[in-house]
Design an enzyme around this catalytic site. Structure first.
Site, mmCIF file in Angstrom:
data_model
loop_
_atom_site.group_PDB
_atom_site.id
_atom_site.type_symbol
_atom_site.label_atom_id
_atom_site.label_comp_id
_atom_site.label_asym_id
_atom_site.label_seq_id
_atom_site.Cartn_x
_atom_site.Cartn_y
_atom_site.Cartn_z
ATOM 1 N N HIS A 1 0.830 -1.203 0.000
ATOM 2 C CA HIS A 1 0.000 0.000 0.000
ATOM 3 C C HIS A 1 0.865 1.254 0.000
ATOM 4 O O HIS A 1 2.052 1.202 0.278
ATOM 5 C CB HIS A 1 -0.974 0.020 1.191
ATOM 6 C CG HIS A 1 -0.317 0.107 2.530
ATOM 7 N ND1 HIS A 1 -0.118 -0.998 3.322
ATOM 8 C CD2 HIS A 1 0.191 1.148 3.228
ATOM 9 C CE1 HIS A 1 0.468 -0.633 4.451
ATOM 10 N NE2 HIS A 1 0.671 0.674 4.407
ATOM 11 N N ARG B 1 -1.759 10.954 4.145
ATOM 12 C CA ARG B 1 -2.381 11.622 5.298
ATOM 13 C C ARG B 1 -3.477 12.541 4.769
ATOM 14 O O ARG B 1 -3.243 13.296 3.829
ATOM 15 C CB ARG B 1 -1.344 12.418 6.072
ATOM 16 C CG ARG B 1 -0.375 11.542 6.828
ATOM 17 C CD ARG B 1 0.618 12.370 7.646
ATOM 18 N NE ARG B 1 1.439 11.492 8.439
ATOM 19 C CZ ARG B 1 2.607 10.988 8.038
ATOM 20 N NH1 ARG B 1 3.087 11.289 6.840
ATOM 21 N NH2 ARG B 1 3.293 10.183 8.826
ATOM 22 N N GLU C 1 -3.703 3.513 1.771
ATOM 23 C CA GLU C 1 -4.030 3.634 3.192
ATOM 24 C C GLU C 1 -4.231 5.114 3.461
ATOM 25 O O GLU C 1 -3.285 5.902 3.356
ATOM 26 C CB GLU C 1 -2.893 3.101 4.060
ATOM 27 C CG GLU C 1 -3.090 3.341 5.537
ATOM 28 C CD GLU C 1 -1.856 3.006 6.367
ATOM 29 O OE1 GLU C 1 -1.826 3.434 7.534
ATOM 30 O OE2 GLU C 1 -0.930 2.340 5.860
ATOM 31 N N ASN D 1 -5.036 11.847 11.256
ATOM 32 C CA ASN D 1 -4.530 12.098 12.603
ATOM 33 C C ASN D 1 -5.452 13.113 13.264
ATOM 34 O O ASN D 1 -5.653 14.213 12.728
ATOM 35 C CB ASN D 1 -3.095 12.620 12.540
ATOM 36 C CG ASN D 1 -2.147 11.560 12.042
ATOM 37 O OD1 ASN D 1 -1.971 10.531 12.681
ATOM 38 N ND2 ASN D 1 -1.562 11.773 10.878
ATOM 39 N N HIS E 1 2.985 11.609 -7.758
ATOM 40 C CA HIS E 1 1.576 11.343 -8.011
ATOM 41 C C HIS E 1 1.282 9.849 -7.926
ATOM 42 O O HIS E 1 2.187 9.029 -7.931
ATOM 43 C CB HIS E 1 1.161 11.874 -9.391
ATOM 44 C CG HIS E 1 1.892 11.229 -10.527
ATOM 45 N ND1 HIS E 1 3.077 11.726 -11.016
ATOM 46 C CD2 HIS E 1 1.632 10.123 -11.259
ATOM 47 C CE1 HIS E 1 3.507 10.964 -12.010
ATOM 48 N NE2 HIS E 1 2.643 9.968 -12.178
ATOM 49 N N GLU F 1 -2.598 10.823 -11.646
ATOM 50 C CA GLU F 1 -2.491 10.785 -13.105
ATOM 51 C C GLU F 1 -3.422 9.701 -13.636
ATOM 52 O O GLU F 1 -3.397 8.578 -13.162
ATOM 53 C CB GLU F 1 -1.058 10.474 -13.536
ATOM 54 C CG GLU F 1 -0.884 10.376 -15.036
ATOM 55 C CD GLU F 1 0.517 9.975 -15.467
ATOM 56 O OE1 GLU F 1 0.848 10.209 -16.630
ATOM 57 O OE2 GLU F 1 1.280 9.426 -14.625
#
Length: 128
Positions: free
Chosen positions: A5, A9, A56, A60, A74, A122
């Site tokens: 993965h 964030r 993922e 936070n 990207h 992209e």
């Protein structure tokens, strides 16, 4: 070895999940909430984690924005029709930053869009 993965964030988990699932057509594969550690995770992708790399999304607690810096480039996604994919992004409130057209010096049709947190994606046309 294989890639599992890529972690991004995000400033608003629901907004990010909605973009990747409703606009880009990924599936929400699983979520985890860790209140004691003050973060939540959502894994999204086009296939099961056992067969394909996924994203993922990490929220936070209390952080609604990140400085993306200049090192990350990207995410690339193969699509059957780049123009139609860009239209879905526009209709879903996303931003198209490079309209569909041939890659510089080549013939592959590409476009660039941004997710709600500013990450670049992209689209590369892959006709069946």
């Amino acid at each position: 070895m294989r890639m599992l993965h890529t972690m991004l964030r995000v400033g608003d988990m629901q907004r990010a999940v909605d973009f990747y699932t409703k606009v880009l057509g990924m599936k929400l594969l699983r979520t985890t909430d860790r209140p004691e550690q003050k973060y939540s995770l959502a894994f999204v992708g086009y296939d099961d984690e056992a067969r394909a790399a996924v994203l993922e999304l990490t929220y936070n607690y209390g952080v609604d924005r990140y400085d993306l810096g200049n090192a990350f480039g990207h995410i690339a996604i193969g699509v059957p029709d780049v123009a139609a994919a860009c239209d879905r992004v526009r209709k879903g409130g996303g931003k198209v930053t490079r309209e569909p057209g041939p890659v510089k010096g080549g013939t592959s049709v590409i476009a660039f869009v941004e997710d709600p947190d500013g990450y670049k994606i992209e689209f590369i046309e892959r006709r069946a």
